[in-house]
Every structure is written in structure tokens, then in C-alpha cells.
Design a protein around this motif. Sequence first.
Motif, PDB file in Angstrom:
ATOM      1  N   ARG A   1       0.840  -1.201   0.000  1.00  0.00           N
ATOM      2  CA  ARG A   1       0.000   0.000   0.000  1.00  0.00           C
ATOM      3  C   ARG A   1       0.871   1.245   0.000  1.00  0.00           C
ATOM      4  N   LYS A   2       0.409   2.268  -0.739  1.00  0.00           N
ATOM      5  CA  LYS A   2       1.144   3.527  -0.795  1.00  0.00           C
ATOM      6  C   LYS A   2       0.194   4.704  -0.628  1.00  0.00           C
ATOM      7  N   ILE A   3       0.741   5.804  -0.180  1.00  0.00           N
ATOM      8  CA  ILE A   3      -0.003   7.058  -0.085  1.00  0.00           C
ATOM      9  C   ILE A   3      -0.157   7.615  -1.487  1.00  0.00           C
ATOM     10  N   THR A   4      -1.384   7.882  -1.898  1.00  0.00           N
ATOM     11  CA  THR A   4      -1.635   8.368  -3.254  1.00  0.00           C
ATOM     12  C   THR A   4      -1.751   9.882  -3.325  1.00  0.00           C
ATOM     13  N   ALA A   5      -2.014  10.542  -2.207  1.00  0.00           N
ATOM     14  CA  ALA A   5      -2.073  12.003  -2.210  1.00  0.00           C
ATOM     15  C   ALA A   5      -0.676  12.574  -2.435  1.00  0.00           C
ATOM     16  N   PRO A   6      -0.556  13.673  -3.180  1.00  0.00           N
ATOM     17  CA  PRO A   6       0.747  14.338  -3.283  1.00  0.00           C
ATOM     18  C   PRO A   6       1.272  14.665  -1.888  1.00  0.00           C
ATOM     19  N   LEU A   7       2.546  14.355  -1.647  1.00  0.00           N
ATOM     20  CA  LEU A   7       3.132  14.501  -0.319  1.00  0.00           C
ATOM     21  C   LEU A   7       4.290  15.481  -0.366  1.00  0.00           C
ATOM     22  N   ARG A   8       4.271  16.434   0.546  1.00  0.00           N
ATOM     23  CA  ARG A   8       5.360  17.399   0.706  1.00  0.00           C
ATOM     24  C   ARG A   8       5.976  17.181   2.074  1.00  0.00           C
ATOM     25  N   PHE A   9       7.298  17.012   2.121  1.00  0.00           N
ATOM     26  CA  PHE A   9       8.014  16.656   3.346  1.00  0.00           C
ATOM     27  C   PHE A   9       9.028  17.748   3.672  1.00  0.00           C
ATOM     28  N   LEU A  10       8.975  18.242   4.910  1.00  0.00           N
ATOM     29  CA  LEU A  10       9.915  19.251   5.395  1.00  0.00           C
ATOM     30  C   LEU A  10      10.540  18.751   6.696  1.00  0.00           C
ATOM     31  N   TYR A  11      11.859  18.870   6.782  1.00  0.00           N
ATOM     32  CA  TYR A  11      12.520  18.453   8.021  1.00  0.00           C
ATOM     33  C   TYR A  11      13.687  19.378   8.321  1.00  0.00           C
ATOM     34  N   GLY A  12      14.127  19.363   9.584  1.00  0.00           N
ATOM     35  CA  GLY A  12      15.216  20.218  10.016  1.00  0.00           C
ATOM     36  C   GLY A  12      16.562  19.528   9.928  1.00  0.00           C
ATOM     37  N   HIS A  13      17.584  20.293   9.576  1.00  0.00           N
ATOM     38  CA  HIS A  13      18.935  19.732   9.550  1.00  0.00           C
ATOM     39  C   HIS A  13      19.358  19.215  10.923  1.00  0.00           C
ATOM     40  N   HIS A  14      18.745  19.762  11.986  1.00  0.00           N
ATOM     41  CA  HIS A  14      19.138  19.400  13.351  1.00  0.00           C
ATOM     42  C   HIS A  14      18.017  18.642  14.070  1.00  0.00           C
ATOM     43  N   GLY A  15      17.107  18.043  13.318  1.00  0.00           N
ATOM     44  CA  GLY A  15      15.986  17.302  13.901  1.00  0.00           C
ATOM     45  C   GLY A  15      16.219  15.804  13.866  1.00  0.00           C
ATOM     46  N   PHE A  16      15.145  15.055  14.051  1.00  0.00           N
ATOM     47  CA  PHE A  16      15.239  13.597  14.142  1.00  0.00           C
ATOM     48  C   PHE A  16      15.380  12.887  12.797  1.00  0.00           C
ATOM     49  N   PRO A  17      14.584  13.213  11.759  1.00  0.00           N
ATOM     50  CA  PRO A  17      14.733  12.474  10.499  1.00  0.00           C
ATOM     51  C   PRO A  17      16.126  12.561   9.905  1.00  0.00           C
ATOM     52  N   ALA A  18      16.817  13.677  10.144  1.00  0.00           N
ATOM     53  CA  ALA A  18      18.175  13.826   9.619  1.00  0.00           C
ATOM     54  C   ALA A  18      19.122  12.776  10.173  1.00  0.00           C
ATOM     55  N   ARG A  19      18.738  12.141  11.289  1.00  0.00           N
ATOM     56  CA  ARG A  19      19.568  11.098  11.898  1.00  0.00           C
ATOM     57  C   ARG A  19      19.178   9.701  11.438  1.00  0.00           C
TER      58      ARG A  19
END
Length: 297
Positions: free
Chosen positions: A236-254
Motif C-alpha cells: 500500500r502507498k499514499i496516493t495524495a501528493p506529499l510534501r516533506f519538510l525536516y530540520g537539519h538538526h531534527g530527528f529524520p536527519a539522523r
Amino acid sequence: MAEPRIAGFDRQRIALPDVTLSVQMAGRGPALVLLHGYPQNGMCWSLVAPEFIASHRVIIPDLRGYGLSDAPADDARHHRYSKRRMAQDIVDLLDVLDVDQAMVLGHDRGARVAYRLALDHPARVGRLGIIEIAPTADYWANWGAELAMAAYHWTFLAQPHPLPERMIGADPQAYVDWTLQSWTKAKSLAVFPADSLASYRRQATDPARIHAMCADYRAGATTDRADDEADRAAGRKITAPLRFLYGHHGFPARSGDPAAIWRSWATSVTATACDSGHFVMEEAPEAVLESFVPFFA
């Protein structure tokens, strides 16, 4: 509890089939739902939400267990605070408000509710904005020493009741202040508007909300992870257009390449990083507006 409000917004309690949520609303146009994370509530949008009301009907609920919404006790299987259950709350809210489809923007735990909403109820989500997370199953799969030290709360809050509740309850303001400041780039509480910070501190003094926040993470370690793994196994996948923003010093960057992780989950993804810690809406509100005003327009 007092009732803080974002400038230009009205607040009301809206009864849903399973819970009553406190919701702030303002503006006209296509519906845009803003979903907050931990250890915050809907006040985290106070620096950006007023910019959206010129073109959108903006709907900002406090998630169940947070802010001024109901905080029911957890259940043994941690379904009551699963992101699937919280996403159903948002569907129920849209039904009450007579909204067929909304754009959805979520941060932290709210972003987990947002992507679960897009997976479980694709017809209800026109566009999806994600701030500062990678999917739950991927976080657990990428768990290493650096991420574990930074995101220690994932395992701490998920410990069995009542251990984390008692430890936080011993000095809730100190715990919330430590959490907030340690996740900012500047390691400072100065980035948080005074009314918002007061509301974060106040909710953490309520034992029912401390319990709800722990239940949120217990679900993340069990039910939410299992739901993600089942979706991935089924393709299964998300079908809606997805925009992702993250911080250089946040959690996803790790967590490796977070944009690539989202591209494995959705059919259309654009991604941007900004100079911020975890609380992007309050640390770098201009980056949020630059990313999402055009996207939702």
C-alpha cells in the motif's frame, strides 16, 4: 484549564462518536487540517496558522489526550491511542464539519496521524504535508546508537504503566521544559511563544494527559509499528501528493535519507530540509510557509 487561542481563531469542543475534541477554526476556502505533535498541542501552529486563513478553512484539533481534548484511559492492546484510532477521530471531525476532503499538515505525532489518515482514508486527503518525521516502522528499523540517544523518549514513554507516568509526574514542568529545549537547534525555550509554552506546561501537570502521552508512544512501539509493517507488506502507498519538510538538526536527519524513505511510501513526494531543530513551526516558521503555502494552493 484556561483556553488559549491562536490569534484570529475560535475554539470549541466538538463531540465525536468516540471522543470530544477541542478544535480551533478560522478562515474560508478549502479545508486544511493542522495536526500537532508531542509534547505540544494545537497552539504549536500559532506562528503559521494565521497565514493560511486567507485562502483556507483552517481546522486545528488538539489530538485525543492532548491540550483541551478528552484524555481517555489507554487499553491493554494500545489501540485507543493508535494512529489509526486518532486518524478516525479526524475523519469523524470532518464528517461533523461536513467536509468531504481536506488537505492535511502534520508535525511529529500529528504527522503520524496524518499519514495513517492518508493510508486508511485516501479519499479524504487531497494533499499531505509531513513535518519532521519518518514513518514509524522505518524509525524502529533504523534504530541505532545516535538515534536512540536523541529519541530516548520513544523507549522511555513506551515502558509499562505506571513507570514513566510517575517519573514525569514528579516534576512535569522540568520534564517538558527539558524536552522542548533539548530538541531545538538553539537548546532554548525562547523560540516558543509565551501562550503556547504555558499551554504545553499546563497540560503536563494533568495525570490523565501524562498517561495519554505515554499511551501514544506505547501504541507507537506496538500497534502503529504493526500497522505500518502490514501496509508495507501489502504494497500500500499514499496516493495524495506529499510534501516533506525536516530540520537539519531534527530527528529524520539522523535516520539515513528520510526523503528516500518517504518516496518508498508515496507515489508523489517533494522534500526540503531547513535550518531548524525539531520544532520547525516555531523555530523556522518562514520555512513552513515557504514549503506549504504554495503546496496547498
